[in-house]
Design a protein around this motif. Structure first.
Motif, PDB file in Angstrom:
ATOM      1  N   ASP A   1      44.896  40.653  40.322  1.00 38.05           N
ATOM      2  CA  ASP A   1      43.785  40.674  40.053  1.00 38.05           C
ATOM      3  C   ASP A   1      42.937  40.660  39.088  1.00 38.05           C
ATOM      4  N   ARG A   2      43.371  40.567  38.198  1.00 37.58           N
ATOM      5  CA  ARG A   2      42.386  40.753  37.122  1.00 37.58           C
ATOM      6  C   ARG A   2      42.083  39.273  37.703  1.00 37.58           C
ATOM      7  N   LEU A   3      42.603  37.930  37.839  1.00 39.95           N
ATOM      8  CA  LEU A   3      42.897  36.806  37.482  1.00 39.95           C
ATOM      9  C   LEU A   3      41.664  36.280  38.291  1.00 39.95           C
ATOM     10  N   ALA A   4      41.216  37.123  39.664  1.00 42.09           N
ATOM     11  CA  ALA A   4      40.819  37.438  40.829  1.00 42.09           C
ATOM     12  C   ALA A   4      39.095  37.925  39.923  1.00 42.09           C
ATOM     13  N   ALA A   5      39.089  38.598  39.065  1.00 44.69           N
ATOM     14  CA  ALA A   5      37.852  39.896  38.370  1.00 44.69           C
ATOM     15  C   ALA A   5      36.967  39.023  38.059  1.00 44.69           C
TER      16      ALA A   5
ATOM     17  N   TRP B   1      36.447  23.113  45.289  1.00 43.79           N
ATOM     18  CA  TRP B   1      37.889  23.682  44.193  1.00 43.79           C
ATOM     19  C   TRP B   1      38.479  23.259  45.905  1.00 43.79           C
ATOM     20  N   ILE B   2      40.328  22.808  45.166  1.00 39.86           N
ATOM     21  CA  ILE B   2      40.692  21.959  46.018  1.00 39.86           C
ATOM     22  C   ILE B   2      42.836  23.061  45.096  1.00 39.86           C
ATOM     23  N   TYR B   3      42.933  23.597  46.823  1.00 36.65           N
ATOM     24  CA  TYR B   3      44.097  24.137  46.515  1.00 36.65           C
ATOM     25  C   TYR B   3      44.852  24.432  46.999  1.00 36.65           C
ATOM     26  N   THR B   4      46.187  24.095  48.372  1.00 38.44           N
ATOM     27  CA  THR B   4      46.664  23.738  49.477  1.00 38.44           C
ATOM     28  C   THR B   4      47.731  25.327  49.520  1.00 38.44           C
ATOM     29  N   ALA B   5      48.273  24.077  50.599  1.00 39.11           N
ATOM     30  CA  ALA B   5      48.992  26.026  51.166  1.00 39.11           C
ATOM     31  C   ALA B   5      50.563  25.940  50.469  1.00 39.11           C
TER      32      ALA B   5
ATOM     33  N   PHE C   1      52.463  27.981  42.565  1.00 40.69           N
ATOM     34  CA  PHE C   1      51.189  28.728  41.244  1.00 40.69           C
ATOM     35  C   PHE C   1      49.930  29.673  41.461  1.00 40.69           C
ATOM     36  N   PHE C   2      49.216  29.054  42.187  1.00 42.88           N
ATOM     37  CA  PHE C   2      48.621  30.521  43.073  1.00 42.88           C
ATOM     38  C   PHE C   2      48.320  29.707  44.699  1.00 42.88           C
ATOM     39  N   GLY C   3      48.784  30.741  45.127  1.00 44.59           N
ATOM     40  CA  GLY C   3      49.024  30.042  46.396  1.00 44.59           C
ATOM     41  C   GLY C   3      47.541  30.665  47.317  1.00 44.59           C
ATOM     42  N   PRO C   4      47.455  30.154  48.258  1.00 43.36           N
ATOM     43  CA  PRO C   4      46.124  30.601  49.644  1.00 43.36           C
ATOM     44  C   PRO C   4      45.997  31.575  49.451  1.00 43.36           C
ATOM     45  N   ASP C   5      46.798  32.678  49.178  1.00 39.58           N
ATOM     46  CA  ASP C   5      45.443  34.230  49.502  1.00 39.58           C
ATOM     47  C   ASP C   5      44.692  34.692  48.062  1.00 39.58           C
TER      48      ASP C   5
ATOM     49  N   ALA D   1      44.262  31.973  45.625  1.00 36.57           N
ATOM     50  CA  ALA D   1      43.210  30.988  46.046  1.00 36.57           C
ATOM     51  C   ALA D   1      41.922  31.534  46.396  1.00 36.57           C
ATOM     52  N   GLN D   2      41.787  31.981  47.544  1.00 37.87           N
ATOM     53  CA  GLN D   2      40.352  32.344  48.421  1.00 37.87           C
ATOM     54  C   GLN D   2      40.247  33.589  47.697  1.00 37.87           C
ATOM     55  N   ALA D   3      41.168  34.622  47.068  1.00 41.91           N
ATOM     56  CA  ALA D   3      40.405  35.674  46.449  1.00 41.91           C
ATOM     57  C   ALA D   3      39.306  35.382  45.081  1.00 41.91           C
ATOM     58  N   MET D   4      40.251  34.500  44.122  1.00 43.38           N
ATOM     59  CA  MET D   4      39.496  33.556  43.491  1.00 43.38           C
ATOM     60  C   MET D   4      38.551  33.105  43.266  1.00 43.38           C
TER      61      MET D   4
END
Length: 216
Positions: free
Chosen positions: A128-132, A147-151, A155-159, A161-164
């Motif tokens: 949560d801190r990372l997203a904030a 921004w490019i992320y994979t499923a 390290f940083f999953g889809p949910d 990544a979307q929150a960030m």
């Protein structure tokens, strides 16, 4: 760690499109711990990390590399594109919040900090801190970012990544988001992975075209 060689697939992709490619090794990542006081990108303890501080130190090194690159003979000093992967991607977002002269866009490949907490995949220190903190960068970031992320990023999953991304854009940051399918055993390795450019290239190319970049 060591920079990728000029023959690396990701490097050749950009060279083939007329870019000069600079691959900096940030403080503390070299075999002797690096010069300039050692590793500078710490973010504190896992329970209460300061991801902004760590990102700003990464951005500081990227900015220094950009300044050097722009001064080299034969290098066009304008239209600089910053591409960062993992911690480098997070540093790219920090850079977008305080960009140096010449930089016009940032590509964030699987960026973030605090992943693999305790040596475990799919665990992040204070997500949560990372997203904030992504939102804190977004408040002043006005460079266009991709921004490019994979499923299957461990390290940083889809949910997350979307929150960030949501926090960054809600705060005012400009960011296109590409959610790509699983890549290999761990999508976190997409950018430098074998065959990776066939996956991320079709996403990056139109982003570059929108910025006025054209293959030579």
């Amino acid at each position: 760690m060591a920079p990728q060689p000029c023959t690396a697939e990701a490097v050749r992709w950009f060279l083939a499109r007329g870019f000069a490619v600079l691959l900096p090794l940030r403080r503390g990542y070299g075999p002797d711990g690096g010069d300039g006081g050692g590793w500078a990108e710490g973010y504190g303890g896992c329970a209460s990390p300061d991801y902004v501080a760590g990102g700003r130190q990464t951005a500081r090194d990227i900015a220094a590399a950009v300044a050097l690159g722009r001064s080299l003979p034969g290098i066009r000093p304008e239209g600089v594109l910053v591409v960062g992967q993992s911690a480098g991607g997070w540093g790219g977002l920090a850079l977008a919040a305080d960009p140096p002269e010449g930089v016009v866009a940032v590509v964030n490949m699987a960026g973030g900090r605090g992943g693999w907490a305790g040596g475990q995949p799919n665990r992040v220190c204070a997500p949560d801190r990372l997203a904030a903190d992504a939102g804190r960068f977004g408040r002043t970031a006005r460079l266009p970012t991709l921004w490019i992320y994979t499923a299957n990023d461990t390290f940083f999953g889809p949910d997350l990544a979307q929150a960030m991304h949501q926090a960054f854009t809600a705060a005012g940051g400009s960011a296109q988001f590409a959610a790509l399918p699983a890549f290999g055993a761990d999508g976190h390795s997409l950018f430098f992975g074998r065959g990776g450019s066939a996956v991320w290239g079709p996403v990056v190319e139109p982003f570059l075209a929108e910025r006025g970049y054209r293959p030579r």
